[in-house]
Design an enzyme around this catalytic site. Structure first.
Site, mmCIF file in Angstrom:
data_model
loop_
_atom_site.group_PDB
_atom_site.id
_atom_site.type_symbol
_atom_site.label_atom_id
_atom_site.label_comp_id
_atom_site.label_asym_id
_atom_site.label_seq_id
_atom_site.Cartn_x
_atom_site.Cartn_y
_atom_site.Cartn_z
ATOM 1 N N SER A 154 -9.849 -0.777 7.179
ATOM 2 C CA SER A 154 -9.270 -0.657 5.835
ATOM 3 C C SER A 154 -8.588 -1.881 5.251
ATOM 4 O O SER A 154 -8.229 -1.881 4.082
ATOM 5 C CB SER A 154 -8.272 0.488 5.800
ATOM 6 O OG SER A 154 -8.975 1.682 5.605
ATOM 7 N N LYS A 192 0.857 -1.192 0.000
ATOM 8 C CA LYS A 192 0.000 0.000 0.000
ATOM 9 C C LYS A 192 0.894 1.243 0.000
ATOM 10 O O LYS A 192 1.900 1.296 0.720
ATOM 11 C CB LYS A 192 -0.873 -0.048 1.263
ATOM 12 C CG LYS A 192 -1.964 1.005 1.342
ATOM 13 C CD LYS A 192 -2.773 0.796 2.634
ATOM 14 C CE LYS A 192 -3.949 1.749 2.738
ATOM 15 N NZ LYS A 192 -4.714 1.573 3.996
ATOM 16 N N SER A 247 -9.684 1.614 2.979
ATOM 17 C CA SER A 247 -8.822 2.370 2.105
ATOM 18 C C SER A 247 -7.801 1.527 1.336
ATOM 19 O O SER A 247 -7.280 1.979 0.332
ATOM 20 C CB SER A 247 -8.083 3.436 2.921
ATOM 21 O OG SER A 247 -7.227 2.829 3.872
HETATM 22 N N1 GLN Z 1 -13.058 4.074 6.630
HETATM 23 C C1 GLN Z 1 -12.291 4.543 7.714
HETATM 24 C C2 GLN Z 1 -11.892 5.985 7.496
HETATM 25 O O1 GLN Z 1 -12.312 6.536 6.546
HETATM 26 C C3 GLN Z 1 -11.115 3.665 7.978
HETATM 27 C C4 GLN Z 1 -9.920 3.901 7.178
HETATM 28 C C5 GLN Z 1 -8.771 3.016 7.547
HETATM 29 O O2 GLN Z 1 -8.932 1.994 8.203
HETATM 30 N N2 GLN Z 1 -7.596 3.430 7.142
HETATM 31 O O3 GLN Z 1 -11.203 6.561 8.267
#
Ligand code: GLN
Length: 483
Positions: A178, A79, A154
């Site tokens: 994420s 990532k 994400s």
């Molecule tokens: N969907 C969550 C956010 O928008 C989690 C994102 C993540 O786990 N990096 O913050």
């Protein structure tokens, strides 16, 4: 041999038997990336030259030292919010468009010791804020099972790169879902370890009290092999803990006799898609048939997790992202005064969701508002932690859906709150800091993957591997997108 069917386990056996070389695997991975990534857009950067050089070196090493670990020569992706020395790390933000990592993240340093081959950097929501990969400044990733849908986020690029057979495993991060939500949407295994299990040194910080690095793989067995290589205390991350690391592969079993599994009723509320519910209920039947004792449990404060997180995270984000000022890192847009440089650089370099969180966080932590917002949110966090603690006094594992619905259409969600609600079943786990895994549970009638979430107590990852492996074997799904 079909590259898209390989697992870490099977590819590593082929390497050991000299039936394939690291170079051939890297070539197959590149070929597949060239074949499908125009459609999927899992990658922000394909490290073609670096990967070929590295694969050659790995082959020489295997011959010279006869050294071959489980991950040696296996193509993988990372990532783009995790630093790989000498390679760009944009976190899918314009503000870091030309930022080149000056050092390796600890996870990368650890992986380099066992020599998997890094094929490139994957797409994400900008700074890992989001649940769809739509918030990437470089265009969305598409779901390999349906290109009109999101892969989740994400870490959507990481999940899609494994699902579409471009690489065999991927490294992602999970702050509030994420890894698990994109794994569920893309039909792969996604593992978020305990907060403190894996060093975050070299992970671009978002919400530091919850950020955690984990893995995407095709099988639970592979997740055990990959996680094994990145865990452990690190002096460069004071939140990583000196806990003994068990042999995860030894935990894999096909029997769940005597294991107590709780089904938290707050995760089976109205609004959950009937097909998702049916797939999760089927998984419950399977674990029971495998010998687990299943009963209901309540985590009464879990429904407050999303509102609490969307205060805590913005507060930490507003502090963490203050380093992107147009002076120290990345994009710098000129101005007449220092303040104008800050203003211009941040206005042009940061996307709408990131700005929204910086503003909410600044407000919620400012004098006069701190007690009403941030302090309250932290109190809720403690209550959620208590809920999990009491549940794990009685149960070895909890089993829940990962997400209320399967992958949504790219243009379906119009407002930020509906995106935040994506995290309703994954996020509470991050507030508690416990480990969890998404295991493929089945496909909907229209062919979309749906995952099942297994949750364990702090540092009990091996129980996730045990139950995940048993469930995977008994479901015996052979998921593969038509790309
Ligand atoms: N969907 C969550 C956010 O928008 C989690 C994102 C993540 O786990 N990096 O913050």
């Amino acid at each position: 041999m079909n590259f898209t069917d390989l697992t870490i386990k099977s590819a590593s056996e082929l390497i050991a038997k000299k039936e394939v070389s690291a170079k051939e695997l890297a070539e197959m991975s590149l070929e597949r990336i060239k074949e499908v990534d125009d459609k999927v857009h899992a990658f922000l950067y394909v490290a073609e030259k670096e990967a070929m050089e590295q694969a050659d070196e790995v082959d020489r090493m295997i011959i010279a030292d006869n050294e071959n670990f489980a991950l040696t020569g296996i193509p993988y992706s990372v990532k783009d919010c995790i630093l790989v020395k000498g390679m760009k790390a944009t976190a899918a933000s314009k503000i870091l468009e030309n930022y080149v990592a000056p050092y390796d993240a600890t996870v990368i340093e650890k992986l380099k010791k066992v020599s998997p081959v890094m094929m490139g950097k994957t797409n994400l929501d900008e700074f890992a804020m989001g649940a769809s990969t739509l918030y990437s400044a470089y265009g969305p990733t598409k779901n390999p099972y349906d290109l009109s849908r999101v892969p989740g986020g994400s870490s959507g690029g990481s999940a899609a790169s494994v699902a579409s057979g471009e690489v065999i495993f991927s490294i992602g991060s999970d702050t509030f879902g994420s890894i698990r939500q994109p794994a569920s949407f893309c039909g792969v295994v996604g593992m978020k370890p305990t907060y403190g299990r894996v060093s975050r040194f070299g992970l671009i910080a978002m919400c530091s009290s919850m950020d955690q690095i984990g893995v995407f793989t095709r099988t639970v067995e592979d997740a055990a092999l990959a996680l094994q290589m990145i865990v452990g205390q690190d002096v460069k991350d004071s939140t990583s803990l000196p806990k003994l690391v068990p042999d995860y592969s030894a935990a894999l079993s096909e029997d769940l006799k005597g294991m107590k599994i709780g089904i938290p009723k707050e995760f089976f509320v109205e609004g959950i898609d009937p097909e998702v519910r049916a797939i999760v209920e089927n998984a419950i039947k399977q674990v029971e048939a495998l010998g687990a004792e299943v009963s209901e449990v309540s985590l009464p404060n879990v429904p407050y997790s999303v509102p609490a997180y969307y205060i805590i995270a913005p507060v930490e984000i507003s502090a963490n992202l203050s380093r992107y000022d147009g002076i120290r890192y990345g994009l710098s847009v000129p101005g007449k005064t220092l303040e104008e440089v800050y203003y211009n650089s941040r206005s042009q370099g940061l996307g709408a969701e990131v700005k929204r969180r910086i503003m909410i966080g600044t407000y919620a932590s400012s004098a006069g508002y701190y007690d009403a917002y941030y302090k309250k949110a932290k109190q809720i966090e403690s209550l959620v932690q208590q809920d999990f603690k009491s549940a794990f006094d009685k149960f070895d594992l909890l089993l829940t859906p990962v997400s209320p619905k399967p992958a949504f259409k790219i243009d379906e969600k119009k407002d930020p709150v509906s995106m935040y609600l994506e995290d309703v079943f994954t996020g509470p786990i991050n507030l508690a800091g416990v480990p969890a895994m998404s295991v493929p549970g089945g496909l909907t009638k229209s062919g979309l993957p749906v995952g099942v979430q297994l949750i364990a107590n702090h540092f009990a990852e091996e129980k996730l591997f045990q139950a995940g492996h048993a469930l995977e074997k008994s479901l015996n799904l052979k998921l593969k997108p038509n790309l």
